[in-house]
Scaffold this active site. Structure first.
Site, mmCIF file in Angstrom:
data_model
loop_
_atom_site.group_PDB
_atom_site.id
_atom_site.type_symbol
_atom_site.label_atom_id
_atom_site.label_comp_id
_atom_site.label_asym_id
_atom_site.label_seq_id
_atom_site.Cartn_x
_atom_site.Cartn_y
_atom_site.Cartn_z
ATOM 1 N N HIS A 139 -6.088 44.026 -72.592
ATOM 2 C CA HIS A 139 -4.931 44.691 -71.622
ATOM 3 C C HIS A 139 -4.285 43.605 -71.124
ATOM 4 C CE1 HIS A 139 -8.188 43.764 -68.383
ATOM 5 N NE2 HIS A 139 -7.216 43.637 -67.876
ATOM 6 N N ASP A 163 -11.765 45.501 -75.720
ATOM 7 C CA ASP A 163 -11.043 44.635 -74.653
ATOM 8 C C ASP A 163 -10.688 43.140 -74.909
ATOM 9 O OD1 ASP A 163 -8.901 44.721 -72.677
ATOM 10 O OD2 ASP A 163 -10.238 44.934 -70.980
ATOM 11 N N SER A 181 -8.401 38.769 -65.011
ATOM 12 C CA SER A 181 -8.883 39.401 -66.175
ATOM 13 C C SER A 181 -8.785 38.473 -67.238
ATOM 14 C CB SER A 181 -7.968 40.752 -66.456
ATOM 15 O OG SER A 181 -8.093 41.604 -65.629
#
Length: 525
Positions: free
Chosen positions: A263, A296, A376
């Protein structure tokens, strides 16, 4: 005692003496009074010494059968001279007649072949030592059956098995008994736990990702861990039509491969709007090698950057709840940020990502180390400076989503990381093939089902579920020993395995419970 077989004089053979037939056996030519025992004892001859060999060696000959033994003479028969042309039949222990000089009757000897010839007084052996036919050896007795006339052997009396053979028989019996018990136990275990025994585990990673030299031999302080890992962590900036965003990543190989979240780079996946900044200030443009929305994860690559230091990859399967961990990254655009905490849970099912088409299902490590937007893709490491997870999502208290990767949310002390064992397999697939695969069972999961377990919807023809006999409406309760709590949990547990791996499913069909082994299929994504 037998009679002398040769003429002696003073214990020696008299010179020129004519050999006489021995008187040890009665023949048909014996004297009438041969049956009467002699009243005078006969002198005991002395054996020849080494310096006095016998004057006439005796030649061995084959023994005659006992059926030719001599018959006792009649006591009233007249004495007759010995016929020169006939020889007295020999007893069973005596060899046949030996030829002598011309004109001299053939002589008999009571000596058996192989026995000393210098002992003229040698007595015949007892019946149990009877020689075999023609070879002078003892008669071969049958195994386990001694001669009835012979003495008891050293291993027992007549008819008793030798001790060694008894031990062999006992050993064979015990071995057969053990084999029978083992086979029985194996059959019972297969019937009771058979499906669980044939499930499989994924193979150990075989790649060149990471560097073991970057790890510490024993746990160190957070300061030492941060100093060792910060040179391997990069800040990622993405420029796309929707705007500009930041994230984190870490070096897998010295030739420029970097692992991050899908993402983070998904907005710029169609162009070259990705830029990285190292801890020492170097900047470079990166390109996307491959992405895996299912997990992801994404791999990017940079070129022309010096002194890239790969991280050390640990083992997320051995992580313990309560173990100290450190999170590194660029939260809110602040490069080189370090936070610490512990592992607060394992195997936490997490659904994250943007949109239904790129929804990620993660069997995550939960940590209370502060993770904020921008963290992230950064590493979660233990105190040996080994990466055990990839920071991916945080829990929020907003109404939009319980788990989100959006930049608008902040940390409330619950962060989630993708286990490095899964991330390592996916990154290796992307680097080698440009894409990643994930396991599927081939059935739609009903997200509206309430209660324990996960109810299956449509079964895809030819899928793993169809081959295993699963049907629409089956409620899966357990997968490989893990109790299923809902639809998301079943999907997460399936994706925590690898394609081709065998798993055990326990499911309810109506009022009956069943077990089945399913070999997982695969899908790219």
């Amino acid at each position: 005692m037998t009679e002398r077989s040769e003429a002696y004089e003073g214990g020696r053979v008299a010179p020129g003496a004519q050999p006489q037939a021995p008187r040890s056996e009665q023949s048909q030519w014996s004297a009438p009074n041969a049956q009467q025992p002699s009243s005078q004892p006969e002198p005991h001859p002395q054996p020849h010494g080494p310096s006095q060999p016998p004057s006439q060696p005796h030649t061995q000959a084959r023994p005659q059968p006992r059926s030719q033994a001599s018959r006792p003479a009649d006591s009233t028969a007249a004495r007759q001279p010995d016929p020169p042309a006939q020889a007295t039949p020999a007893p069973w222990f005596a060899p046949p007649h030996q030829p002598g000089p011309r004109g001299v009757p053939p002589q008999r000897t009571t000596r058996l072949p192989g026995y000393p010839t210098e002992r003229p007084d040698f007595e015949p052996p007892p019946p149990w030592a009877r020689p075999a036919n023609g070879n002078g050896a003892h008669r071969a007795e049958p195994a386990f059956a001694p001669s009835p006339n012979g003495p008891a052997g050293r291993d027992g009396g007549p008819g008793r098995l030798p001790r060694r053979n008894v031990l062999i028989v006992v050993g064979v019996v015990l071995a057969l008994l053990a084999a029978t018990l083992g086979a029985t136990a194996g059959v019972l275990a297969t019937l009771r736990w058979g499906p669980a025994l044939i499930t499989s585990e994924p193979q150990a990673p075989d790649d060149n990702l990471g560097s073991k030299g970057s790890a510490f031999p024993k746990p160190e302080s957070v300061a030492n861990v941060a100093r060792a890992l910060l040179p391997s962590v990069v800040q990622i900036s993405v420029t796309a039509a929707q705007g500009r965003a930041t994230g984190s990543g870490f070096v897998l190989r010295g030739d420029g491969y970097i692992l991050t979240n899908n993402h983070v780079v998904a907005p710029a996946s169609g162009g070259n709007g990705i830029k990285i900044t190292t801890n020492d200030g170097q900047e470079a443009t990166a390109s996307v090698v491959g992405r895996s929305p299912a997990y992801d994860l994404a791999v990017i690559r940079v070129k022309g950057v010096r002194n890239l230091k790969p991280v050390a990859l640990g083992n997320s399967g051995t992580v313990r709840v309560g173990e100290p961990v450190v999170a590194l990254g660029s939260p809110l655009g602040l490069a080189g940020t370090v936070t610490s905490g512990i592992v607060s849970a394992r195997n936490r099912p997490v659904t994250a990502g943007g949109g239904q088409s790129e929804m990620s299902f993660i069997n995550a490590l939960q940590t209370d180390a502060a993770i904020n937007p921008g963290n992230s893709g950064g590493p979660l490491v233990n105190l040996r400076a080994e990466v055990i997870g990839v920071n991916s999502a945080i829990a929020t208290i907003s109404q939009r989503s319980p788990f989100s990767g959006d930049q608008e949310q902040g940390s409330i002390g619950l962060g989630f990381s993708i286990p490095i064992d899964q991330a390592r397999r996916t990154a290796d697939q992307i680097i080698k093939t440009g894409h990643a695969v994930y396991p599927v069972v081939g059935a739609v999961v009903d997200v509206n089902h309430q209660g324990p377990g996960a109810r299956l919807g449509e079964i895809q023809p030819g899928s793993a579920a169809a081959r295993a006999g699963l049907q629409k409406g089956d409620v899966v309760k357990v997968i490989s020993g893990h109790r299923v709590t809902g639809a998301d949990d079943l999907i997460v547990q399936i994706r925590s395995h690898v394609p081709g791996q065998r798993v055990e499913l326990v499911y309810d069909r109506g009022a009956d419970q069943h077990k089945v082994i399913v070999t997982l299929g695969q899908q790219t994504g």
